[in-house]
Design a protein around this motif. Structure first.
Motif, PDB file in Angstrom:
ATOM      1  N   ILE A  86       3.558  -7.147 -10.938  1.00 23.80           N
ATOM      2  CA  ILE A  86       4.836  -7.465 -11.142  1.00 23.80           C
ATOM      3  C   ILE A  86       5.316  -5.427 -11.170  1.00 23.80           C
ATOM      4  O   ILE A  86       6.923  -5.692 -10.283  1.00 23.80           O
ATOM      5  N   VAL A  87       5.073  -4.765 -10.933  1.00 28.38           N
ATOM      6  CA  VAL A  87       5.431  -3.218 -11.195  1.00 28.38           C
ATOM      7  C   VAL A  87       5.637  -3.133  -9.633  1.00 28.38           C
ATOM      8  O   VAL A  87       6.451  -2.207  -9.190  1.00 28.38           O
ATOM      9  N   ASN A  88       3.925  -2.866  -9.175  1.00 27.01           N
ATOM     10  CA  ASN A  88       4.642  -2.044  -7.198  1.00 27.01           C
ATOM     11  C   ASN A  88       5.047  -3.157  -6.638  1.00 27.01           C
ATOM     12  O   ASN A  88       5.169  -2.794  -5.824  1.00 27.01           O
ATOM     13  N   HIS A  89       4.617  -4.660  -6.770  1.00 27.35           N
ATOM     14  CA  HIS A  89       5.517  -5.263  -5.900  1.00 27.35           C
ATOM     15  C   HIS A  89       6.647  -6.446  -6.191  1.00 27.35           C
ATOM     16  O   HIS A  89       7.921  -5.867  -5.527  1.00 27.35           O
ATOM     17  N   MET A  90       6.513  -6.733  -7.375  1.00 26.45           N
ATOM     18  CA  MET A  90       7.573  -8.433  -7.655  1.00 26.45           C
ATOM     19  C   MET A  90       8.991  -7.660  -8.272  1.00 26.45           C
ATOM     20  O   MET A  90       9.899  -8.103  -7.409  1.00 26.45           O
ATOM     21  N   SER A  91       8.613  -6.259  -8.703  1.00 33.37           N
ATOM     22  CA  SER A  91       9.865  -5.562  -9.174  1.00 33.37           C
ATOM     23  C   SER A  91      10.585  -4.695  -7.350  1.00 33.37           C
ATOM     24  O   SER A  91      11.880  -4.545  -7.904  1.00 33.37           O
ATOM     25  N   ARG A  92      10.363  -4.096  -6.363  1.00 35.59           N
ATOM     26  CA  ARG A  92      10.428  -3.628  -6.049  1.00 35.59           C
ATOM     27  C   ARG A  92      10.871  -4.066  -4.509  1.00 35.59           C
ATOM     28  O   ARG A  92      10.779  -3.720  -3.471  1.00 35.59           O
ATOM     29  N   MET A  93      11.137  -5.125  -4.696  1.00 41.05           N
ATOM     30  CA  MET A  93      10.994  -6.234  -2.941  1.00 41.05           C
ATOM     31  C   MET A  93      12.188  -5.799  -2.999  1.00 41.05           C
ATOM     32  O   MET A  93      12.470  -5.839  -1.264  1.00 41.05           O
ATOM     33  N   ARG A  94      12.733  -6.522  -3.412  1.00 39.88           N
ATOM     34  CA  ARG A  94      14.660  -6.406  -3.039  1.00 39.88           C
ATOM     35  C   ARG A  94      14.385  -4.643  -2.610  1.00 39.88           C
ATOM     36  O   ARG A  94      15.570  -4.334  -1.146  1.00 39.88           O
ATOM     37  N   HIS A  95      14.594  -3.681  -3.503  1.00 38.82           N
ATOM     38  CA  HIS A  95      14.210  -1.969  -2.706  1.00 38.82           C
ATOM     39  C   HIS A  95      13.875  -2.026  -1.091  1.00 38.82           C
ATOM     40  O   HIS A  95      14.459  -1.181  -0.410  1.00 38.82           O
ATOM     41  N   ARG A  96      13.149  -2.203  -1.371  1.00 37.24           N
ATOM     42  CA  ARG A  96      11.314  -1.439  -0.698  1.00 37.24           C
ATOM     43  C   ARG A  96      12.239  -2.433   0.625  1.00 37.24           C
ATOM     44  O   ARG A  96      12.138  -1.805   1.741  1.00 37.24           O
TER      45      ARG A  96
END
Length: 326
Positions: A94-104
């Motif tokens: 959730i923290v390392n991938h899900m929440s950051r997908m758009r930003h990443r």
């Protein structure tokens, strides 16, 4: 139109999206054959088949990881975490991938995931089945946190969550799953996210709450009204991001604020609401802000759990304290 419970409204919303959007997939532990531990997915496997409604192993981190992969490839996974206390193994994804997908990906990819989970105590379950740790996930940028308090709001908000292009953690207040029935039109109409709902208008004090605590707060407001005290009750609904405008507008009229939540007091969402009002509405206040919360302890077993959940007398006392001469 038949009246239905919140759990039935949640099932109905998932069925609507499965029927009308082929990219939607429901997955989780026991969501298929068993229909979910609280029966939130009952009948969906028979109606939509195993490709759309998938039972998973007992592995929350894997469930969250599958959601990230599916979402990155254009699907809209709706996952069930059986209890909020089982969320912790999934925090990595959730923290390392899900929440950051758009930003990443600089906006190239979004992550339209909904993770549903029962929230809070009051059902005589062990500690991990009674967690209310919304502040932990509300702190994560890129995650929307939603907690409905009625069948109609659960239906409309879940539809909106599934259609949202970014991840939503959908907290379902366990002890009011079947508390009340309400007429809900199965028309696919979503409700707006990120706004508070005024459950009761008032002039003397603003009470902000969410989830199952709306029950106690509305009963407290009735008791206060019988004593000549007019309380305005706001249902926060979207725990993150907070609709500060509605709260500030209400406090500007009433001059007083009481925040009620089941989660522990320390670093709770109530502290963030208090900070917003202190920063942006301080001169509207005529009394200090009060918080009525769960205690800073592990959720007790069932003999004491009602002592941990804020009671109607505690809420009434907090409101009266704001009305005392300062």
């Amino acid at each position: 139109m038949p009246k239905i419970t919140m759990i039935e409204a949640i099932t109905m919303a998932q069925a609507w999206e499965l029927e009308h959007d082929p990219s939607v997939v429901v997955l989780g532990e026991d969501v298929g054959r068993s229909g979910g531990v609280f029966r939130a997915t009952v009948g969906l496997l028979e109606r939509f088949g195993p490709d759309r409604v998938q039972d998973t192993p007992l592995a929350e981190n894997m469930i969250a990881g599958m959601c990230v992969g599916m979402a990155a490839q254009g699907m809209k996974p709706v996952a069930e975490i059986q209890f909020m206390g089982f969320l912790y193994p999934a925090i990595d994804q959730i923290v390392n991938h899900m929440s950051r997908m758009r930003h990443r990906t600089r906006g190239r990819l979004s992550c339209p995931v909904v993770m549903r989970m029962p929230h809070g105590g009051g059902i005589h379950a062990p500690e991990h089945h009674s967690e209310a740790v919304e502040s932990m996930i509300a702190h994560v940028p890129g995650i929307r946190v939603v907690c409905p308090s009625s069948p109609a709001r659960a239906y409309g908000l879940l539809l909106a969550a599934i259609r949202d292009p970014d991840p939503v953690l959908f907290l379902e207040p366990t002890r009011i799953y079947r508390y009340v029935k309400q007429e809900v039109t199965d028309d696919g109409a979503a409700l707006p996210l990120d706004v508070c709902y005024v459950l009761r208008e008032g002039d003397d004090v603003t009470i902000v709450t969410w989830g199952a605590m709306t029950v106690e707060v509305l009963h407290a407001a009735e008791q206060l009204a019988a004593q000549g005290i007019s309380a305005e009750v706001l249902d926060l609904v979207t725990v993150s991001p907070i609709d500060s405008a509605t709260i500030l507008e209400s406090v500007a009229r009433t001059g007083r604020l009481v925040i009620v939540h089941e989660a522990a007091r320390n670093c709770g969402v109530g502290a963030e609401i208090a900070a917003i009002v202190a920063e942006e509405g301080l001169f509207d206040l005529v009394a200090p802000i009060k918080r009525v919360t769960g205690y800073d302890t592990v959720v007790p077993l069932y003999r004491l759990e009602n002592e941990n959940i804020p009671s109607i007398p505690r809420i009434v006392d907090a409101v009266k304290a704001t009305l005392e001469p300062q």
